[in-house]
Write an enzyme that holds these catalytic residues in place. Sequence first.
Site, PDB file in Angstrom:
ATOM      1  N   ARG A   1       0.859  -1.189   0.000  1.00  0.00           N
ATOM      2  CA  ARG A   1       0.000   0.000   0.000  1.00  0.00           C
ATOM      3  C   ARG A   1       0.891   1.233   0.000  1.00  0.00           C
ATOM      4  NH1 ARG A   1      -3.575  -2.665  -1.496  1.00  0.00           N
ATOM      5  NH2 ARG A   1      -5.507  -3.240  -0.444  1.00  0.00           N
TER       6      ARG A   1
ATOM      7  N   HIS B   1      -1.054   0.563  -9.773  1.00  0.00           N
ATOM      8  CA  HIS B   1      -1.744  -0.403  -8.907  1.00  0.00           C
ATOM      9  C   HIS B   1      -2.313  -1.570  -9.734  1.00  0.00           C
ATOM     10  CE1 HIS B   1      -3.860  -0.744  -4.741  1.00  0.00           C
ATOM     11  NE2 HIS B   1      -3.655  -1.945  -5.274  1.00  0.00           N
TER      12      HIS B   1
HETATM   13  P1  NAP Z   1      -1.544 -11.626   4.888  1.00  0.00           P
HETATM   14  O1  NAP Z   1      -1.717 -13.029   4.446  1.00  0.00           O
HETATM   15  O2  NAP Z   1      -2.423 -11.100   5.963  1.00  0.00           O
HETATM   16  O3  NAP Z   1      -0.004 -11.486   5.336  1.00  0.00           O
HETATM   17  C1  NAP Z   1       0.474 -10.371   6.025  1.00  0.00           C
HETATM   18  C2  NAP Z   1       1.890 -10.614   6.489  1.00  0.00           C
HETATM   19  O4  NAP Z   1       2.393  -9.421   7.088  1.00  0.00           O
HETATM   20  C3  NAP Z   1       1.986 -11.722   7.544  1.00  0.00           C
HETATM   21  O5  NAP Z   1       3.149 -12.478   7.351  1.00  0.00           O
HETATM   22  C4  NAP Z   1       2.088 -10.937   8.856  1.00  0.00           C
HETATM   23  O6  NAP Z   1       2.793 -11.608   9.892  1.00  0.00           O
HETATM   24  C5  NAP Z   1       2.903  -9.735   8.391  1.00  0.00           C
HETATM   25  N1  NAP Z   1       2.702  -8.598   9.294  1.00  0.00           N
HETATM   26  C6  NAP Z   1       1.571  -7.886   9.523  1.00  0.00           C
HETATM   27  N2  NAP Z   1       1.790  -6.922  10.439  1.00  0.00           N
HETATM   28  C7  NAP Z   1       3.089  -7.040  10.806  1.00  0.00           C
HETATM   29  C8  NAP Z   1       3.912  -6.349  11.719  1.00  0.00           C
HETATM   30  N3  NAP Z   1       3.453  -5.336  12.465  1.00  0.00           N
HETATM   31  N4  NAP Z   1       5.203  -6.748  11.837  1.00  0.00           N
HETATM   32  C9  NAP Z   1       5.690  -7.777  11.114  1.00  0.00           C
HETATM   33  N5  NAP Z   1       4.949  -8.478  10.217  1.00  0.00           N
HETATM   34  C10 NAP Z   1       3.674  -8.110  10.070  1.00  0.00           C
HETATM   35  O7  NAP Z   1      -1.667 -10.611   3.669  1.00  0.00           O
HETATM   36  P2  NAP Z   1      -1.534 -10.917   2.087  1.00  0.00           P
HETATM   37  O8  NAP Z   1      -2.752 -11.564   1.568  1.00  0.00           O
HETATM   38  O9  NAP Z   1      -0.229 -11.587   1.844  1.00  0.00           O
HETATM   39  O10 NAP Z   1      -1.521  -9.422   1.494  1.00  0.00           O
HETATM   40  C11 NAP Z   1      -0.524  -8.487   1.884  1.00  0.00           C
HETATM   41  C12 NAP Z   1      -0.861  -7.099   1.352  1.00  0.00           C
HETATM   42  O11 NAP Z   1      -0.610  -7.032  -0.052  1.00  0.00           O
HETATM   43  C13 NAP Z   1      -2.333  -6.691   1.460  1.00  0.00           C
HETATM   44  O12 NAP Z   1      -2.654  -6.236   2.748  1.00  0.00           O
HETATM   45  C14 NAP Z   1      -2.445  -5.604   0.420  1.00  0.00           C
HETATM   46  O13 NAP Z   1      -2.188  -4.362   1.032  1.00  0.00           O
HETATM   47  C15 NAP Z   1      -1.320  -5.926  -0.584  1.00  0.00           C
HETATM   48  N6  NAP Z   1      -1.851  -6.254  -1.938  1.00  0.00           N
HETATM   49  C16 NAP Z   1      -1.547  -5.432  -2.977  1.00  0.00           C
HETATM   50  C17 NAP Z   1      -2.009  -5.736  -4.274  1.00  0.00           C
HETATM   51  C18 NAP Z   1      -1.645  -4.887  -5.488  1.00  0.00           C
HETATM   52  O14 NAP Z   1      -2.249  -5.035  -6.551  1.00  0.00           O
HETATM   53  N7  NAP Z   1      -0.647  -4.037  -5.408  1.00  0.00           N
HETATM   54  C19 NAP Z   1      -2.801  -6.884  -4.483  1.00  0.00           C
HETATM   55  C20 NAP Z   1      -3.071  -7.700  -3.386  1.00  0.00           C
HETATM   56  C21 NAP Z   1      -2.585  -7.383  -2.115  1.00  0.00           C
HETATM   57  P3  NAP Z   1       2.239 -12.979  10.543  1.00  0.00           P
HETATM   58  O15 NAP Z   1       2.344 -14.020   9.428  1.00  0.00           O
HETATM   59  O16 NAP Z   1       3.157 -13.262  11.655  1.00  0.00           O
HETATM   60  O17 NAP Z   1       0.811 -12.723  10.918  1.00  0.00           O
END
Ligand code: NAP
Length: 315
Positions: free
Chosen positions: A230, A278
């Site tokens: 983001r 994006h």
């Molecule tokens: P997810 O499965 O919820 O994974 C989030 C990861 O971040 C987990 O490993 C979590 O740790 C870690 N995390 C969260 N808060 C943290 C903190 N304070 N300190 C350290 N690690 C932390 O999310 P996802 O599905 O992979 O998606 C990730 C992000 O990608 C989304 O939130 C979105 O913003 C972005 N995204 C962007 C696009 C685009 O087109 N550009 C498309 C899709 C997604 P734990 O494993 O220990 O919980």
Amino acid sequence: MTARSTLLLAVPVSWAGLWTAPLAEMAPDLNVVVQGRDEYDPKAIDYALGFRPETGLLASLPNLKAVFSLGAGVDGFLVDPNYPKRIPLVRFVDHQLSREMAQYCVMHALIHHRQQRLFDTFQKEKKWRQSVPPRRTDDTRIGVLGIGEIGTIVAKRLRDHDFKMAGWSRTRKQIPGVESFAGHEELQKFLNRSDILICLLPLTADTRHILNAKAFSQLPKDAFVINVARGGHLKEDDLIAAIDSGHLSGATLDVFETEPLPDSSPLWSHHKITVTPHVAAISDPRVMAKNAVDGIARHKVGKPLDNVVDFARGY
Ligand code: NAP
């Protein structure tokens, strides 16, 4: 589905057809109303599907039972201080989306690693230059901030290209060939060893502006940054300063603090920054609609919903 339920679709009206058509096909019994287009009684809404609903909208629906996000990230819901936290919020998790995100990250890591931008310049100047020393892949360390649904696939795909991989998360991970760093205490160590840094964190109070001057100073000289999470993760001025000072070698950015990126942004024309609008992964509206239809079906028979957001963690 048993009793007829009503779903509120909270998306820009001009895009609504992307979801109304598959919803009508997959769940003909579901009554779908479009926010801003259709008249509706707030008491009649059972479920909502959207991305960044207007502040207060969800709190105004007294019989709401569950909310389905059209995005993997749910920061667009949680910016609403009135979000009714008694209502489960289901985020969008899709393997195809994760694979496309991985494709984008691998492509931009390789473009940087293989110095493709430099060869593009040589081609424009009709210069036959073989003198650029290639960097060894197994000496190149990539760090993925956020080893969740998407970050894990990204790390595995890059590991299979022979990069030295590591990931940073809140909790410790066990992924073969991917060193795990966990928690704020290990962030600096993780940054110190990341020649390419990829951000795949959710945007929360803890992670906002995590890509800042201090973090950049902890990366090795000539490190490269890829932000696909983001725009709120990145302090854009700090990135430009770190590149212009010669400390960082460049960046690829898919997400921005303000989207669409304003014409006045210096990011557009920075010769060491690649900007994409994006588009790292575009989710299929049919899959998003199916996610909501399946969730509603589960909810109606009392089964637990998958991928429910933990409001305390913020993701
Ligand atoms: P997810 O499965 O919820 O994974 C989030 C990861 O971040 C987990 O490993 C979590 O740790 C870690 N995390 C969260 N808060 C943290 C903190 N304070 N300190 C350290 N690690 C932390 O999310 P996802 O599905 O992979 O998606 C990730 C992000 O990608 C989304 O939130 C979105 O913003 C972005 N995204 C962007 C696009 C685009 O087109 N550009 C498309 C899709 C997604 P734990 O494993 O220990 O919980």
